[in-house]
Each structure stands twice: as structure tokens, then as C-alpha cells.
Motif scaffolding. Structure first.
Motif, PDB file in Angstrom:
ATOM      1  N   GLY A 296       0.802  -1.221   0.000  1.00 52.92           N
ATOM      2  CA  GLY A 296       0.000   0.000   0.000  1.00 52.92           C
ATOM      3  C   GLY A 296       0.834   1.269   0.000  1.00 52.92           C
ATOM      4  O   GLY A 296       0.575   2.207  -0.757  1.00 52.92           O
ATOM      5  N   LYS A 297       1.861   1.318   0.854  1.00 52.00           N
ATOM      6  CA  LYS A 297       2.697   2.518   0.919  1.00 52.00           C
ATOM      7  C   LYS A 297       3.441   2.739  -0.392  1.00 52.00           C
ATOM      8  O   LYS A 297       3.586   3.876  -0.844  1.00 52.00           O
ATOM      9  CB  LYS A 297       3.694   2.418   2.067  1.00 52.00           C
ATOM     10  N   GLN A 298       3.912   1.660  -1.004  1.00 53.73           N
ATOM     11  CA  GLN A 298       4.645   1.795  -2.265  1.00 53.73           C
ATOM     12  C   GLN A 298       3.750   2.355  -3.360  1.00 53.73           C
ATOM     13  O   GLN A 298       4.186   3.166  -4.172  1.00 53.73           O
ATOM     14  CB  GLN A 298       5.239   0.448  -2.704  1.00 53.73           C
ATOM     15  N   VAL A 299       2.491   1.941  -3.396  1.00 54.04           N
ATOM     16  CA  VAL A 299       1.558   2.456  -4.398  1.00 54.04           C
ATOM     17  C   VAL A 299       1.317   3.946  -4.169  1.00 54.04           C
ATOM     18  O   VAL A 299       1.345   4.744  -5.114  1.00 54.04           O
ATOM     19  CB  VAL A 299       0.223   1.675  -4.368  1.00 54.04           C
ATOM     20  N   ILE A 300       1.124   4.338  -2.923  1.00 55.64           N
ATOM     21  CA  ILE A 300       0.898   5.750  -2.615  1.00 55.64           C
ATOM     22  C   ILE A 300       2.130   6.572  -2.968  1.00 55.64           C
ATOM     23  O   ILE A 300       2.022   7.636  -3.594  1.00 55.64           O
ATOM     24  CB  ILE A 300       0.511   5.922  -1.135  1.00 55.64           C
ATOM     25  N   TYR A 301       3.314   6.108  -2.571  1.00 58.48           N
ATOM     26  CA  TYR A 301       4.547   6.825  -2.924  1.00 58.48           C
ATOM     27  C   TYR A 301       4.705   6.923  -4.431  1.00 58.48           C
ATOM     28  O   TYR A 301       5.109   7.960  -4.957  1.00 58.48           O
ATOM     29  CB  TYR A 301       5.776   6.142  -2.322  1.00 58.48           C
ATOM     30  N   GLY A 302       4.393   5.844  -5.144  1.00 61.80           N
ATOM     31  CA  GLY A 302       4.516   5.852  -6.598  1.00 61.80           C
ATOM     32  C   GLY A 302       3.593   6.864  -7.248  1.00 61.80           C
ATOM     33  O   GLY A 302       3.996   7.595  -8.156  1.00 61.80           O
ATOM     34  N   VAL A 303       2.359   6.938  -6.780  1.00 56.65           N
ATOM     35  CA  VAL A 303       1.400   7.893  -7.345  1.00 56.65           C
ATOM     36  C   VAL A 303       1.859   9.323  -7.071  1.00 56.65           C
ATOM     37  O   VAL A 303       1.817  10.183  -7.953  1.00 56.65           O
ATOM     38  CB  VAL A 303      -0.020   7.644  -6.779  1.00 56.65           C
ATOM     39  N   VAL A 304       2.317   9.597  -5.853  1.00 58.34           N
ATOM     40  CA  VAL A 304       2.768  10.950  -5.504  1.00 58.34           C
ATOM     41  C   VAL A 304       3.995  11.337  -6.317  1.00 58.34           C
ATOM     42  O   VAL A 304       4.065  12.440  -6.881  1.00 58.34           O
ATOM     43  CB  VAL A 304       3.043  11.056  -3.985  1.00 58.34           C
ATOM     44  N   ILE A 305       4.968  10.441  -6.426  1.00 61.68           N
ATOM     45  CA  ILE A 305       6.196  10.742  -7.181  1.00 61.68           C
ATOM     46  C   ILE A 305       5.890  10.900  -8.661  1.00 61.68           C
ATOM     47  O   ILE A 305       6.379  11.829  -9.320  1.00 61.68           O
ATOM     48  CB  ILE A 305       7.260   9.646  -6.932  1.00 61.68           C
ATOM     49  N   LEU A 306       5.046  10.031  -9.227  1.00 60.23           N
ATOM     50  CA  LEU A 306       4.697  10.117 -10.638  1.00 60.23           C
ATOM     51  C   LEU A 306       3.963  11.417 -10.956  1.00 60.23           C
ATOM     52  O   LEU A 306       4.313  12.116 -11.905  1.00 60.23           O
ATOM     53  CB  LEU A 306       3.850   8.912 -11.056  1.00 60.23           C
ATOM     54  N   SER A 307       2.957  11.756 -10.149  1.00 63.01           N
ATOM     55  CA  SER A 307       2.195  12.969 -10.437  1.00 63.01           C
ATOM     56  C   SER A 307       3.024  14.225 -10.242  1.00 63.01           C
ATOM     57  O   SER A 307       2.925  15.165 -11.029  1.00 63.01           O
ATOM     58  CB  SER A 307       0.931  13.028  -9.582  1.00 63.01           C
ATOM     59  N   SER A 308       3.880  14.259  -9.224  1.00 60.04           N
ATOM     60  CA  SER A 308       4.721  15.444  -9.038  1.00 60.04           C
ATOM     61  C   SER A 308       5.770  15.536 -10.139  1.00 60.04           C
ATOM     62  O   SER A 308       6.087  16.639 -10.602  1.00 60.04           O
ATOM     63  CB  SER A 308       5.374  15.434  -7.656  1.00 60.04           C
TER      64      SER A 308
ATOM     65  N   THR B 125      -6.367  20.445 -15.654  1.00 58.92           N
ATOM     66  CA  THR B 125      -6.760  20.786 -14.291  1.00 58.92           C
ATOM     67  C   THR B 125      -5.983  19.990 -13.263  1.00 58.92           C
ATOM     68  O   THR B 125      -5.839  20.424 -12.127  1.00 58.92           O
ATOM     69  CB  THR B 125      -8.268  20.562 -14.067  1.00 58.92           C
ATOM     70  N   ILE B 126      -5.456  18.841 -13.652  1.00 55.76           N
ATOM     71  CA  ILE B 126      -4.671  18.033 -12.723  1.00 55.76           C
ATOM     72  C   ILE B 126      -3.212  18.484 -12.681  1.00 55.76           C
ATOM     73  O   ILE B 126      -2.627  18.645 -11.611  1.00 55.76           O
ATOM     74  CB  ILE B 126      -4.750  16.534 -13.104  1.00 55.76           C
ATOM     75  N   PHE B 127      -2.600  18.711 -13.850  1.00 54.47           N
ATOM     76  CA  PHE B 127      -1.155  18.929 -13.901  1.00 54.47           C
ATOM     77  C   PHE B 127      -0.721  20.377 -14.073  1.00 54.47           C
ATOM     78  O   PHE B 127       0.446  20.674 -13.926  1.00 54.47           O
ATOM     79  CB  PHE B 127      -0.535  18.080 -15.018  1.00 54.47           C
ATOM     80  N   GLU B 128      -1.613  21.292 -14.401  1.00 52.93           N
ATOM     81  CA  GLU B 128      -1.238  22.703 -14.458  1.00 52.93           C
ATOM     82  C   GLU B 128      -1.600  23.336 -13.132  1.00 52.93           C
ATOM     83  O   GLU B 128      -2.719  23.786 -12.918  1.00 52.93           O
ATOM     84  CB  GLU B 128      -1.938  23.404 -15.629  1.00 52.93           C
ATOM     85  N   VAL B 129      -0.628  23.362 -12.228  1.00 57.94           N
ATOM     86  CA  VAL B 129      -0.865  23.831 -10.874  1.00 57.94           C
ATOM     87  C   VAL B 129      -0.010  25.050 -10.591  1.00 57.94           C
ATOM     88  O   VAL B 129       0.841  25.435 -11.377  1.00 57.94           O
ATOM     89  CB  VAL B 129      -0.558  22.726  -9.838  1.00 57.94           C
ATOM     90  N   GLY B 130      -0.236  25.614  -9.444  1.00 58.18           N
ATOM     91  CA  GLY B 130       0.527  26.778  -9.036  1.00 58.18           C
ATOM     92  C   GLY B 130      -0.399  27.968  -8.916  1.00 58.18           C
ATOM     93  O   GLY B 130      -1.618  27.857  -9.037  1.00 58.18           O
ATOM     94  N   VAL B 131       0.189  29.110  -8.690  1.00 60.13           N
ATOM     95  CA  VAL B 131      -0.602  30.309  -8.484  1.00 60.13           C
ATOM     96  C   VAL B 131      -1.385  30.656  -9.738  1.00 60.13           C
ATOM     97  O   VAL B 131      -2.519  31.093  -9.684  1.00 60.13           O
ATOM     98  CB  VAL B 131       0.310  31.478  -8.064  1.00 60.13           C
ATOM     99  N   LYS B 132      -0.784  30.424 -10.910  1.00 54.17           N
ATOM    100  CA  LYS B 132      -1.469  30.738 -12.157  1.00 54.17           C
ATOM    101  C   LYS B 132      -2.065  29.491 -12.804  1.00 54.17           C
ATOM    102  O   LYS B 132      -2.301  29.471 -13.988  1.00 54.17           O
ATOM    103  CB  LYS B 132      -0.504  31.395 -13.141  1.00 54.17           C
TER     104      LYS B 132
END
Length: 122
Positions: A64-76, A98-105
Motif C-alpha cells: 500500500g505505501k509503495q503504491v501511494i509513494y509511486g502515485v505521488v512521485i509520478l504525479s509530481s 486541471t490536474i497537472f497545471e498547478v501553481g498560483v497561475k
């Protein structure tokens, strides 16, 4: 029995078929079973959904932890690389942007937001 496609419009009525009834009854009965039907197992009373959650929780415990870490690392990683390279498929898709264009703008959809407010301009 007649079903109205548009409420209070007598011109647009259709007959309900047995398929229409089954589309309602089958998911309703599944929901009643999962949420309201108590099961006794090993002296404990729980609903079937509780047993399903426990099963998946125990089945995913080793990885479970590896899947969560993988999703966080992949998306970031995709977000950072997209900030540098600007992938065409992300910019052209409202869903991915909407998922990958993040930040103030990034994509901000709440009412009354003006993008010039990010730069301190009015």
C-alpha cells in the motif's frame, strides 16, 4: 406506468419496460445488501461493505505505501516536467490540465477569480 421525460409535459411520455424496472431494482438491492444487511462473522456484527473494506485493507497492506509513494512521485514528476516542457496532450485536455497545471497561475475555477490578482495587478 408512464415515465415523463420532461415533467408536466403530457406530449412526451413513454411506457416503463421491465428493463427500466430492473435498472432501478438491481442496484437498489445491491445497495441495501451492502449498507443495511448485518452479517455475523466470528461473533462480530458488521455490514458487507465493512467486510469488503477490511479485505482490501489487509490485501493491500504489504504494498500500500509503495503504491501511494509511486502515485505521488509520478504525479509530481509529470507536473514538474510539464512546467518545463509543456506537453501538448495536457494543454489540450481540460481534464489533464486541471490536474497537472498547478501553481498560483494554474487552473482556478472558482467564481470571481481574476488571474491578474496573482501578480498583484488590479
Amino acid at each position: 406506468m408512464k415515465k415523463s421525460v420532461i415533467p408536466n409535459n403530457p406530449e412526451v411520455n413513454e411506457q416503463l419496460s421491465s428493463k427500466d424496472y430492473m435498472k432501478f431494482l438491481i442496484p437498489s438491492l445491491i445497495g441495501v445488501f451492502l449498507f443495511l444487511f448485518p452479517l455475523i462473522r466470528d461473533g462480530a456484527v458488521n455490514i458487507p461493505l465493512g467486510y469488503l473494506i477490511d479485505f482490501f485493507k489487509n490485501a493491500s497492506k504489504p504494498f500500500g505505501k509503495q503504491v501511494i509513494y509511486g502515485v505521488v512521485i509520478l504525479s509530481s514528476s509529470i507536473t514538474l516536467i510539464h512546467r518545463l516542457v509543456k506537453f501538448k496532450f495536457i494543454k489540450s485536455s481540460k481534464f489533464w490540465s486541471t490536474i497537472f497545471e498547478v501553481g498560483v497561475k494554474g487552473k482556478m475555477y472558482w467564481k470571481g477569480f481574476n488571474s491578474s490578482q496573482c501578480n498583484g495587478k488590479k
